[in-house]
Design an enzyme around this catalytic site. Structure first.
Site, PDB file in Angstrom:
ATOM      1  CG  ASP A   1     -20.839   6.816-104.294  1.00 56.09           C
ATOM      2  OD1 ASP A   1     -20.908   7.763-103.605  1.00 56.09           O
ATOM      3  OD2 ASP A   1     -20.078   6.523-104.875  1.00 56.09           O
TER       4      ASP A   1
ATOM      5  CD  GLU B   1     -20.645  14.693-106.395  1.00 56.11           C
ATOM      6  OE1 GLU B   1     -19.926  14.478-107.189  1.00 56.11           O
ATOM      7  OE2 GLU B   1     -19.931  14.569-105.125  1.00 56.11           O
TER       8      GLU B   1
END
Length: 554
Positions: free
Chosen positions: A38, A210
């Site tokens: 991430d 997302e």
């Protein structure tokens, strides 16, 4: 030929050679090997800062600095104090999800999600190395993956949330939403608006839109995000609008990054690409920093989701990642000079180093869920001394555990431990740890009153099963775990370089993200426990030595 002509030819040749030398700067993927998922990247002047998710490890959210997008040095951690938060009673795969870093008017901002606890929050600092503030939680911002976008004097927070009216049309139906944001008071302003419903094309039932970011370029607002879930169907998509509030129109050639269409059996594959952020490089070109994985035998991988880079081309006004190749490459050549980091541990390619514990802990070392400075000490004579605790790494507390990431598929981790057990409950050694129910542990202990080296495998019942053991003498013991793709082997030595095999061909798929059903990667941990019994015993670890080398050439 006159002198002036010769001089011009010489200068031109020098310029060509110089440009050729600059253009041969090579960036090797992954730029951060091992469990660094991430990624979020930020450019401030000539400096780059990058942060990653850490889930329930402590300290949380490492901060890296670079001048060239190639050489990265960890300069701190965003969550570095137990007073900011802890992750006690959380499984290792919970905790901190998907941070994003931004900068405005001399202030650095990190937004993130604390799963199962306070939800979305923001922290600030005037120096990215820290210290960072205590978190300010944002109760109106539901869902996950918040990021900030500054547009002049205005700021906005964009995030993933539930389907409209919390009525999903199918599993994985999500939305991207936005509020205006007050960067001084650290709170939302006005009303929430849905920017994207479902994904690029709702009729195709897209899942898990997302990790959104907004970029302004040439009077367009580009909203880009991950889609497809963070496994083999992962991708990156982009939409744009003339207004920050939309409506956002998708790029007709989406996705702008994915590997899901490629053959599964291709050599040295890179998969699961997505969760990208775009940044301007030192050469003025755009680059994407994103997560991906390096699997073995299908979709097994133990090193977790890692941080990769690829060039971006602007095609007909749209950003396209890795446009010249179907596959993400292990090496890219860039048109600017490399800038190495002083005293930085290597993060990419083949490398080895030894961590000692004389004065301070390396910022990359990890504890489980929180840190207790009274439970360990550092020193030149004994290194890292851990107090044995009754807690085990199979529980949801804070055991005596200090680890570093496995950063290669093929690597070796060694420790030297000074420890004498007082009972069979007391153990100290080295673990290769995926989560509470998936690890191997080679340790020194007692059996029938004799010192032994033992090898354990965890079970789902919060117990350990003994695989093998051997009698050893008193005194320091060296322990080694070797990873070879899908296999692990464990060794011990009572004398320097006199290694004895305790067990080879341990099943590495047992430690994979796929088997564990988790978001994290493997960690080599120095670990000591009294297995539920009270004790005052300690174990000292003189060093942690790591060496790794993978074939990163396609």
């Amino acid at each position: 030929m006159n002198v002036r002509a010769r001089l011009l030819i010489f200068l031109a040749a020098t310029l060509i050679v110089s440009q050729s030398a600059i253009a041969q700067t090579t960036i090797t993927n992954p730029i951060l090997q091992g469990f660094y998922p991430d990624p979020s990247v930020l450019r401030v002047g000539d400096d780059y800062y990058l942060i990653n998710s850490t889930f329930s490890y402590f300290p949380g959210l490492p901060v890296f600095h670079s001048k060239d997008l190639k050489n990265w040095k960890q300069i701190g951690n965003v969550i570095s104090r137990p007073s900011q938060m802890n992750f006690l009673e959380n499984r290792m795969t919970r905790g901190l999800f998907a941070p994003a870093i931004e900068h405005h008017n001399g202030v650095y901002y990190v937004t993130c999600t604390l799963i199962d606890r306070g939800g979305n929050f923001v922290v600030t600092a005037t120096n990215p190395a820290g210290p960072w503030s205590d978190p300010t939680y944002l109760p109106q911002v539901k869902g996950i993956d918040p990021s900030l976008f500054f547009d002049g004097d205005k700021a906005y927070i964009i995030y993933n949330n539930d389907a409209p009216e919390n009525k999903p049309l199918y599993p994985g139906h999500r939305t991207l939403r936005m509020y205006e944001f007050d960067p001084v008071q650290l709170k939302v302003v006005g009303e929430e608006k849905i920017l994207v419903n479902g994904g690029v094309d709702l009729s195709k039932k897209p899942v898990w839109i997302e990790a959104p970011h907004i970029l302004r370029k040439n009077n367009w607002y580009y909203l880009y995000a991950a889609e497809g879930g963070t496994s083999v169907n992962h991708s990156e998509v982009v939409l744009r609008s003339e207004s920050v509030w939309g409506p956002y129109v998708p790029y007709e050639k989406n996705p702008i990054l994915t590997q899901r269409h490629l053959p599964e059996d291709r050599k040295n594959s890179i998969t699961s690409t997505g969760h990208a952020q775009l940044v301007e490089g030192p050469d003025g070109n755009t680059y994407a920093i994103f997560l991906a994985v390096r699997p073995y035998r299908g979709n097994y991988y133990n090193t977790g989701r890692e941080t990769f880079i690829a060039p971006v081309s602007w095609i007909d006004g749209w950003p396209v990642i890795n446009p010249d190749h179907a596959e993400v490459q292990y090496k890219y050549w860039v048109g600017y000079k490399e800038v190495k980091q002083m005293d930085a541990r290597p993060q990419s390619g083949a490398f080895d180093y030894t961590i000692t514990f004389e004065k301070e802990l390396d910022p990359a070392l990890l504890f489980l869920r929180t840190i207790d400075s009274s439970a360990f000490k550092l020193g030149k004579a004994n290194g890292l001394t851990l107090k044995l605790k009754p807690e085990t790494c199979m529980e949801l507390g804070h055991p005596a555990f200090v680890g570093k990431r496995q950063q290669h598929l093929n690597c070796t981790a060694d420790i030297e431990v000074k420890f004498e057990a007082n009972s069979a409950d007391e153990k100290a050694g080295l673990t290769i740890f995926q989560d509470e129910h998936h690890f191997y542990y080679i340790c020194k202990s007692l059996d029938a009153g004799k010192p032994v080296v033992q090898l354990y495998r965890s079970t789902k019942e919060n117990t350990m099963e003994l695989i093998n053991q051997a009698v050893v003498g008193k005194g320091n013991l060296m322990l080694r775990i070797v990873a070879e793709g899908e296999w692990y082997s464990c060794y011990y030595a009572e004398k320097t370089n006199d290694w004895k095999l305790l067990k080879d061909k341990l099943d590495g798929t047992f430690l994979s993200t796929q088997v564990a059903d988790s978001f994290i990667g493997c960690v080599f941990g120095m670990y000591a426990t009294s297995s539920g019994a009270a004790t005052t015993n300690v174990a000292s670890f003189k060093f942690l030595r790591y060496s790794g080398s993978d074939n990163l050439n396609k």
